[in-house]
Design an enzyme around this catalytic site. Structure first.
Site, PDB file in Angstrom:
ATOM      1  N   SER A  61      50.511   7.260  -2.695  1.00 18.69           N
ATOM      2  CA  SER A  61      49.990   8.416  -1.962  1.00 18.69           C
ATOM      3  C   SER A  61      50.254   8.223  -0.469  1.00 18.69           C
ATOM      4  O   SER A  61      51.386   8.007  -0.075  1.00 18.69           O
ATOM      5  CB  SER A  61      48.498   8.627  -2.271  1.00 18.69           C
ATOM      6  OG  SER A  61      48.066   9.899  -1.860  1.00 18.69           O
ATOM      7  N   GLU A 105      56.598  12.040  -5.999  1.00 22.44           N
ATOM      8  CA  GLU A 105      55.484  12.536  -6.806  1.00 22.44           C
ATOM      9  C   GLU A 105      54.604  13.383  -5.898  1.00 22.44           C
ATOM     10  O   GLU A 105      54.691  13.306  -4.673  1.00 22.44           O
ATOM     11  CB  GLU A 105      54.693  11.384  -7.419  1.00 22.44           C
ATOM     12  CG  GLU A 105      54.084  10.391  -6.416  1.00 22.44           C
ATOM     13  CD  GLU A 105      52.740  10.818  -5.850  1.00 22.44           C
ATOM     14  OE1 GLU A 105      52.047  11.637  -6.497  1.00 22.44           O
ATOM     15  OE2 GLU A 105      52.386  10.345  -4.760  1.00 22.44           O
ATOM     16  N   HIS A 150      49.718  10.420  -9.126  1.00 28.01           N
ATOM     17  CA  HIS A 150      48.259  10.418  -9.185  1.00 28.01           C
ATOM     18  C   HIS A 150      47.810  10.535 -10.640  1.00 28.01           C
ATOM     19  O   HIS A 150      47.238  11.533 -11.078  1.00 28.01           O
ATOM     20  CB  HIS A 150      47.700  11.566  -8.348  1.00 28.01           C
ATOM     21  CG  HIS A 150      47.887  11.380  -6.875  1.00 28.01           C
ATOM     22  ND1 HIS A 150      49.124  11.433  -6.273  1.00 28.01           N
ATOM     23  CD2 HIS A 150      46.993  11.145  -5.882  1.00 28.01           C
ATOM     24  CE1 HIS A 150      48.983  11.233  -4.967  1.00 28.01           C
ATOM     25  NE2 HIS A 150      47.704  11.053  -4.706  1.00 28.01           N
TER      26      HIS A 150
END
Length: 341
Positions: free
Chosen positions: A143, A240, A309
């Site tokens: 992230s 992602e 995630h």
């Protein structure tokens, strides 16, 4: 004489890249151009936990310590791990200091971020990249931690790891890849555990080899134009995302395209786009957007790898040579990511 389209686009991309990354460090020295691999983990080693981005609380630390100790590792906490400064886990200088100190501390063998959120981009100018290179260690997260992984790989020429944060779900799937890559120093082949349960869609078939680079798409796109990105030339890009409407994914991929990044890569893996919606009608589907951007490049690509995630996560070594197969959805490491000493 006409220049081939692919060669022209690649040349444009390299020219763009040259304007992003300075040739010299702030001290007037050339950036290192040889990659370093951190030493592998062993049972009994100490892992440093830091909060370089969003806020954590005491319960988060308790959960993280339990997870890490079950791996046979000890834990040392960053001095400012519980600090709060607005929505950040402390002031920029303090969060950067925790990271620098973890690299200089000889008792620490690996550094794992507590969580993502936002804030890592703010501390990049405060990191000691020479110190980091001279004390190579495993650093891992995902992230917002993408920022640190890419910057340290680019500036310190150190292999970094896109994988679980300390507060992630450390289940069998995640732990298996973590141990094989970081403890056993294996060159593994990563493949979804059960493709029938996880949507895997081929964007363009084929195989490709290159250096593995990537992370969270929105974080990566926010770094474009900064001097903290690695070379994209013939790399394998993985991305992602979470909680973004399709048009925003389109916008971010367009930014990578106009910056000359997409035109340089040899292959693309789009992991999971968790909780991504079509947004207001009318809309493209996510696959239509991916096909629009990727098919003209003529490179192998697929959607649906266990990256992002989600509970089941690969540990992806940034800077390692890999071979991908878009039809099988595999990422095969061509070398170990950590050294045995």
């Amino acid at each position: 004489m006409l220049i081939k389209r692919r060669e022209f686009l690649t040349t444009c991309g390299l020219a763009t890249l040259a304007t992003q990354i300075p040739v010299l460090t702030a001290q007037g020295k050339p950036f290192p151009n040889t990659i370093r691999k951190p030493p592998r983990l062993q049972v009994g080693d100490t892992v440093g936990l830091i909060s370089p981005a969003g806020i954590v609380d005491a319960k988060d630390i308790e959960t993280a310590q339990k997870s890490i100790s079950q791996l046979g590792l000890k834990v040392k906490l960053g001095k400012h791990i519980l600090d709060r400064y607005g929505y950040l886990a402390g002031k920029d200088a303090d969060r950067a200091d925790d990271l620098n100190l973890m690299f200089s501390d000889r008792s620490i063998k690996a550094i794992i971020a507590m969580r993502g959120g936002w804030g890592c981009n703010r501390i990049l100018p405060l990191l000691n990249y020479s110190l980091i290179r001279s004390h190579p260690k495993i650093i891992m997260g995902y992230s917002d931690i993408t920022t640190l992984l890419l910057a340290i790989n680019a500036r310190s020429q150190l292999i970094t790891f896109h994988g679980p944060v300390a507060t992630s779900t450390w289940n069998q799937f995640t732990v298996d890849y973590f141990k094989r890559i970081l403890f056993n120093s294996e060159a593994v082949t990563m493949q979804n555990l059960n493709p029938s349960e996880v949507r895997l869609e081929i964007i363009a078939p084929g195989k490709a080899r290159g250096k593995l680079v990537g992370g969270n798409l929105s974080v990566l796109s926010a770094m474009v134009g900064s001097p903290y990105l690695p070379s994209w030339n013939k790399s394998i890009l993985f991305v992602e995302e979470i909680g973004e409407d399709v048009y925003r994914v389109d916008r971010m991929l367009t930014q990578l395209k106009t910056a000359g990044i997409l035109n340089q890569i040899a292959g693309l893996i789009f992991g999971q786009c968790t909780n991504c919606s079509l947004g207001d009608e009318p809309s493209f589907t996510l696959m239509q957007v991916l096909q629009d951007h990727i098919l003209p490049l003529g490179i192998p690509a697929w959607y649906g790898s266990m990256i992002g995630h989600i509970k089941d996560k690969f540990t992806l070594p940034i800077g390692v040579e890999v071979e991908i197969d878009a039809e099988l959805g595999t990422i095969r490491m061509l070398e170990a990511a950590v050294s045995l000493v």
